[in-house]
Design a protein around this motif. Structure first.
Motif, PDB file in Angstrom:
ATOM      1  N   SER A 148       0.859  -1.180   0.000  1.00 24.24           N
ATOM      2  CA  SER A 148       0.000   0.000   0.000  1.00 24.24           C
ATOM      3  C   SER A 148       0.905   1.243   0.000  1.00 24.24           C
ATOM      4  O   SER A 148       2.004   1.191   0.555  1.00 24.24           O
ATOM      5  CB  SER A 148      -0.910  -0.009   1.228  1.00 24.24           C
ATOM      6  OG  SER A 148      -0.131   0.012   2.392  1.00 24.24           O
ATOM      7  N   THR A 151      -1.458  -1.042  -3.723  1.00 19.24           N
ATOM      8  CA  THR A 151      -2.663  -1.866  -3.696  1.00 19.24           C
ATOM      9  C   THR A 151      -3.081  -2.098  -2.253  1.00 19.24           C
ATOM     10  O   THR A 151      -2.239  -2.246  -1.369  1.00 19.24           O
ATOM     11  CB  THR A 151      -2.491  -3.208  -4.427  1.00 19.24           C
ATOM     12  OG1 THR A 151      -3.679  -3.966  -4.252  1.00 19.24           O
ATOM     13  CG2 THR A 151      -1.313  -4.001  -3.871  1.00 19.24           C
ATOM     14  N   THR A 153      -5.650  -4.417  -1.827  1.00 18.92           N
ATOM     15  CA  THR A 153      -6.306  -5.725  -1.872  1.00 18.92           C
ATOM     16  C   THR A 153      -5.398  -6.724  -2.580  1.00 18.92           C
ATOM     17  O   THR A 153      -5.634  -7.078  -3.736  1.00 18.92           O
ATOM     18  CB  THR A 153      -7.648  -5.628  -2.621  1.00 18.92           C
ATOM     19  OG1 THR A 153      -7.407  -5.001  -3.886  1.00 18.92           O
ATOM     20  CG2 THR A 153      -8.657  -4.817  -1.848  1.00 18.92           C
ATOM     21  N   ASN A 514     -11.156  -8.459   1.684  1.00 22.05           N
ATOM     22  CA  ASN A 514     -10.346  -8.534   0.472  1.00 22.05           C
ATOM     23  C   ASN A 514     -11.053  -9.384  -0.580  1.00 22.05           C
ATOM     24  O   ASN A 514     -11.161 -10.594  -0.436  1.00 22.05           O
ATOM     25  CB  ASN A 514      -8.979  -9.141   0.806  1.00 22.05           C
ATOM     26  CG  ASN A 514      -8.018  -9.047  -0.362  1.00 22.05           C
ATOM     27  OD1 ASN A 514      -8.426  -8.790  -1.494  1.00 22.05           O
ATOM     28  ND2 ASN A 514      -6.750  -9.254  -0.091  1.00 22.05           N
ATOM     29  N   ASN A 516     -10.045 -10.418  -3.211  1.00 23.67           N
ATOM     30  CA  ASN A 516      -9.138 -11.362  -3.879  1.00 23.67           C
ATOM     31  C   ASN A 516      -8.828 -12.592  -3.038  1.00 23.67           C
ATOM     32  O   ASN A 516      -8.024 -13.434  -3.441  1.00 23.67           O
ATOM     33  CB  ASN A 516      -7.829 -10.652  -4.239  1.00 23.67           C
ATOM     34  CG  ASN A 516      -8.056  -9.573  -5.270  1.00 23.67           C
ATOM     35  OD1 ASN A 516      -8.877  -9.748  -6.166  1.00 23.67           O
ATOM     36  ND2 ASN A 516      -7.385  -8.449  -5.112  1.00 23.67           N
TER      37      ASN A 516
ATOM     38  N   SER B  23      -2.499  -5.392   3.323  1.00 25.17           N
ATOM     39  CA  SER B  23      -1.949  -4.167   2.752  1.00 25.17           C
ATOM     40  C   SER B  23      -0.886  -3.584   3.671  1.00 25.17           C
ATOM     41  O   SER B  23      -0.160  -2.681   3.285  1.00 25.17           O
ATOM     42  CB  SER B  23      -3.062  -3.141   2.549  1.00 25.17           C
ATOM     43  OG  SER B  23      -3.520  -2.687   3.809  1.00 25.17           O
ATOM     44  N   GLU B  75     -12.730   2.246  -4.646  1.00 25.56           N
ATOM     45  CA  GLU B  75     -12.531   1.271  -5.706  1.00 25.56           C
ATOM     46  C   GLU B  75     -11.713   0.079  -5.220  1.00 25.56           C
ATOM     47  O   GLU B  75     -10.768   0.227  -4.460  1.00 25.56           O
ATOM     48  CB  GLU B  75     -11.800   1.968  -6.855  1.00 25.56           C
ATOM     49  CG  GLU B  75     -12.138   1.404  -8.205  1.00 25.56           C
ATOM     50  CD  GLU B  75     -11.261   2.043  -9.273  1.00 25.56           C
ATOM     51  OE1 GLU B  75     -11.009   3.256  -9.176  1.00 25.56           O
ATOM     52  OE2 GLU B  75     -10.823   1.304 -10.159  1.00 25.56           O
ATOM     53  N   GLY B  76     -12.083  -1.077  -5.717  1.00 19.76           N
ATOM     54  CA  GLY B  76     -11.317  -2.288  -5.397  1.00 19.76           C
ATOM     55  C   GLY B  76     -11.853  -3.032  -4.201  1.00 19.76           C
ATOM     56  O   GLY B  76     -11.616  -4.213  -4.047  1.00 19.76           O
ATOM     57  N   GLU B  78     -14.830  -4.593  -1.684  1.00 17.41           N
ATOM     58  CA  GLU B  78     -16.159  -5.181  -1.773  1.00 17.41           C
ATOM     59  C   GLU B  78     -17.069  -4.556  -0.715  1.00 17.41           C
ATOM     60  O   GLU B  78     -18.251  -4.364  -0.912  1.00 17.41           O
ATOM     61  CB  GLU B  78     -16.017  -6.673  -1.497  1.00 17.41           C
ATOM     62  CG  GLU B  78     -16.954  -7.555  -2.213  1.00 17.41           C
ATOM     63  CD  GLU B  78     -16.539  -9.014  -2.030  1.00 17.41           C
ATOM     64  OE1 GLU B  78     -17.324  -9.879  -2.373  1.00 17.41           O
ATOM     65  OE2 GLU B  78     -15.428  -9.285  -1.519  1.00 17.41           O
TER      66      GLU B  78
END
Lengths: 532, 331
Positions: A148, A151, A153, A514, A516, B23, B75-76, B78
């Motif tokens: 981060s 990203t 996620t 997440n 993913n 993250s 964004e990204g 859920e």
């Protein structure tokens, strides 16, 4: 003249206001925005060790139940492991959002300041942390983890692809330890006190451990046979990778396993399976061989004739415990002043001198180190590699030295033990050690290769008491030691409706947040090195 | 009569977004998202009776209905948490397409038709791998009716509140049912059968007989086990989170009072300008039909007070009933 003075005064005022940071209220001196590598290192080590160890938020708090060293009355009893279980959500969180993030910071700052020793140590610890995470969770966020704000996620990477990168990371760490460093760790390094030679030996021992774990899916003989003759592994118990705790209550710096089990609520029962194994009563393992380490391993709060608070589910002399997977009527009875608890060797609890008291926090020091990777573990790994014919070593001789190192470790802990309200514990005598080792080696010599492997893994499991992550990995790779099966023990009230978890579920928090990461089924998924 | 219709869209608020811990961080403070709220508010005042002998009956009705919906989040992601609670337990979340602060938590395993799966070794439920939405704490509508009857110096007033819907996760009820201390579960030794089909706790799939059909559960369990299981799978203590969520529909006598004002004629010889006495009671009676009856649990209890976290209660103190006497004298 007056005019000039006014100009000076005005200029002075401007200068003062531009230099004076008195009104700069956006800087909070209590919350610095930049850290120094030495402050980061201490917390990184503590977090890494605690998320693996016997702390309530550590993985061993759960895995020592599954490895049948302890029993707990918790949801994850009976292999009912869930992504919401405390040791899973907490260790996941500590690994990624504290330990690995701090390591990233140490690497960044250390590279900038050319503090290469710090960079090297961070790389070695990072590789070790990731290896343990792959071993319990399989596929995990790796390449995109801790990147981060690029990203938030991260995607999962395959464990099989992560392992080779860990060897590279360890080699880079070793290389950085050799460089001259602008700063070197000292007392901020809770594990090795800044001794970079020990860090190098630890890194190489981690490599040996990982090669051994790969041996069923990959030919590792070249790498292993290059590594062992170097003679640069953890060489004696003074070089053990372990974290020492203190005795202070406020702020509490005692062993977290001690805090969990020796104060207030006692969360750990000693596994009946483990108890019967060490007392020579387990028909399937080491039957008839009594282990002299028993009074160092756990503490009986009752005397042999003592009356427990509640009716006992399992009682043998002074020993009181409950079964794994039990739904018996006495499983939930209050026994905090009666049950057998973790003793001196695992967490720095009380040495069992037969005094049969209910220890309070002043009756034991609670400062015994959390062992992670030790000299004896290294010798057991070498014995395993020898019996698997990856090396030409003599497995029997290696087993013997591993067992001697295991006993030496218990004696080291006993010698360093601050006895508080009891007499200092004796050393285990050479005679007792020899009797035990001879008895085990007699069985070893009589067994075939598979039985020999079983004895090696069983001894490693016994010695590991207090740190169960490696035992969990060893069991899944080799199938040893034999563990308790609540469904075939002829007790109607013990039962596990789920199979042994071959992998741990991800933290439910991660799965929720997440997109993913999808949850994995602990009984239907395996780590890549698990060829069984 | 008042009538209000509103539609409001709020965007780019400063929010603490809980991000995946992989993250490296747990929270990100940012400007993000958008949420819409629309609803109606109606106020209606009726006077059915007004007589010359000073008898007057007045009814004031207030009706509120709000529909909130999260439109967009960073964004990204859920979803993210309104508040991080105890590592992975029931959690209020913000998720696009859903009302604000819905509850997510653990649920029992089900087959693809939604039937519960039963562990054949215990006859009880077992937990599904992934969590799901288990409740929405936002009520469907609120209704408040105030009746005032006055006659001569007497005033009788009563406020009745009605709340339709609004789920609550309540550990108070969970504990009461689990420990068997209320009449709801009094027959603790009786046997019951949990409706569902046998399933394999290892795979989470239904077990099939030789003809390939699902096998209905016929395993009897005692009521005691139904509400208290060590290993999970009950409907009380150690239940999956979904079984601890109840519908919070409530009808309530919020306030009642009776007052009397002395007539001016009696005050002429006294030094007072006005004398009145009122007896009031607050929260005098309520009925929550979808909460287990004998727990007497009041769904208005909230563990987090007037915050964004609604519909979660961890053994909080119950609501209070208050009485008061009010004597008012002016000179």
């Amino acid at each position: 003249m007056n005019k000039l003075l006014t100009i000076y005064l005005l200029a002075g005022l401007f200068l003062m206001s531009s230099c004076n940071e008195f009104f700069d209220i956006n800087d909070d001196p209590n919350n610095p925005t930049e850290a120094s590598v030495d402050l980061l290192l201490t917390n990184t080590e503590l977090t890494l060790v605690n998320s693996l160890g016997m702390s309530t938020s550590g993985l061993s708090a759960m895995l020592s139940v599954y490895m049948h060293q302890v029993t707990r009355r918790q949801g994850f009893d009976a292999y009912n492991v869930l992504g919401t279980d405390f040791p899973i959500t907490q260790s996941w969180s500590q690994f990624y959002s504290i330990a690995l993030e701090d390591m990233r910071e140490i690497k960044n700052i250390g590279t900038e300041q050319e503090a290469w020793h710090y960079v090297g140590i961070a790389q070695i610890m990072e590789a070790y942390a990731y290896s343990q995470m792959v071993d319990v969770w399989g596929n995990i966020p790796f390449l995109e983890a801790n990147t981060s704000p690029d990203t938030f996620t991260p995607v999962l990477d395959e464990g099989e692809g992560i392992y080779p990168q860990l060897f590279t990371m360890l080699d880079e760490g070793i290389a950085n330890l050799e460089k001259s460093s602008s700063l070197s760790p000292g007392s901020d390094d809770l594990i090795y006190g800044g001794n970079v030679n020990n860090w190098r030996k630890f890194a190489k021992t981690v490599k040996l451990k990982l090669y051994n774990q790969l041996r069923l899916v990959q030919d590792v003989s070249t790498e292993v046979n290059a590594l062992i003759p170097e003679g640069d592994l953890i060489g004696d118990q003074s070089e053990d990778f372990e974290l020492a705790y203190g005795q202070t209550q406020s702020p509490d710096n005692r062993n977290p396993g001690f805090i969990a089990d020796n104060l207030g609520t006692r969360i750990y029962y000693i596994s009946v399976w483990f108890y019967e194994t060490l007392t020579g009563q387990n028909e399937e393992i080491l039957d008839g061989i009594t282990d002299p380490r028993v009074p160092y391993y756990w503490y009986n709060q009752l005397s042999e004739s003592g009356t427990p608070q509640s009716p006992a589910e399992y009682r043998d002399g002074a020993f009181l415990s409950i079964f794994f997977g039990s739904t018996g009527p006495n499983q939930a009875g209050l026994q905090d002043q009666s049950q057998t608890i973790l003793g001196m060797y695992p967490v720095g609890g009380r040495f069992d001198d037969g005094g049969a008291i209910a220890p309070t926090q002043t009756d034991a020091p609670g400062d015994i180190p959390q062992r992670i990777l030790t000299h004896y573990a290294r010798l057991y790994i070498e014995a395993e590699l020898a019996i698997a014919e990856v090396t030409n070593g003599d497995p029997g001789a290696l087993l013997e030295s591993a067992m001697r190192a295991s006993f030496a470790k218990v004696n080291e802990v006993a010698a360093n033990y601050d006895a508080k309200t009891q007499d200092a514990p004796p050393q285990i005598s050479d005679e007792d050690i020899d009797t035990y080792i001879t008895a085990v080696l007699t069985r070893y010599d009589a067994g075939d290769n598979d039985e020999k492997l079983e004895i090696i893994m069983t001894q490693k499991w016994i010695a590991s008491f207090g740190f169960a992550v490696d035992a969990y990995t060893d069991y899944r790779r080799t199938g040893y030691p034999l563990i308790y099966d609540p469904n075939t023990d002829n007790l109607s009230f013990t039962n596990a409706s789920k199979n042994f978890p071959t992998i741990l579920p991800y933290s439910a928090t991660e799965v929720e947040l997440n997109p993913n990461v999808q949850q994995q089924n602990p009984t239907q998924t395996k780590v890549f090195w698990d060829a069984n | 009569m008042d009538f209000t219709y509103y539609y409001r869209e709020t965007s780019d608020q400063i929010v603490n977004v809980s991000v995946p811990e992989t993250s490296g961080f747990q929270q990100l403070v940012t400007n993000a998202g958008s949420i819409e709220n629309k609803g109606v508010e109606v106020g209606l005042n009726l006077v059915p009776i007004q007589l010359n002998n000073s008898l007057r009956w007045e009814i004031y009705t207030a009706f509120t209905r709000n529909r909130g919906k999260v439109l967009e989040i960073p964004e990204g992601l859920e979803r993210f948490n309104v508040r991080n609670l105890f590592g992975g337990g029931v959690t209020p979340v913000i998720e696009p397409g859903q009302p604000y602060g819905i509850l997510r938590g653990s649920v029992s395993a089900r087959d693809d038709e939604g039937n519960l799966l039963i562990d054949p070794s215990s006859g009880m439920l077992f937990e599904a791998l992934e969590q799901a939405k288990i409740g929405d704490p936002n009520p469907d509508f609120l209704l408040g009716v105030t009746n005032t009857i006055s006659f001569k110096g007497f005033t009788l007033r009563a406020l009745i509140d009605y709340r339709q819907g609004g789920d609550i996760y309540t550990t108070t009820v969970e504990r009461l049912l689990g420990r068997g201390v209320t009449k709801d579960t009094e027959d603790r030794d009786a046997s019951r059968i949990v409706p569902g089909f046998l399933g394999d706790p290892n795979t989470g799939l239904p077990l099939l007989d030789e003809d390939g059909n699902k096998i209905p559960n016929t395993i009897q369990v005692s009521t005691n086990d139904l509400y208290f299981q060590n290993g999970g799978g009950s409907f009380g203590i150690n239940a999956e989170d979904e079984w601890t969520v109840y519908d919070g529909t409530t009808i309530r006598l919020r306030e009642a009072s009776i007052g009397y004002t002395l007539p001016q004629s009696t005050l002429e010889n006294l030094p007072f300008g006005r004398v009145s006495i009122t007896i009031t009671g607050r929260n005098l009676w309520y009925n929550a039909p979808n909460i287990p009856k004998y727990t007497n649990f009041d769904p208005e209890v909230n563990g987090f007070g007037s915050t964004n976290t609604q519909g979660i209660e961890y053994a909080s103190a119950p609501t209070t009933r208050r009485y008061g006497i009010n004597l008012s004298v002016t000179f």
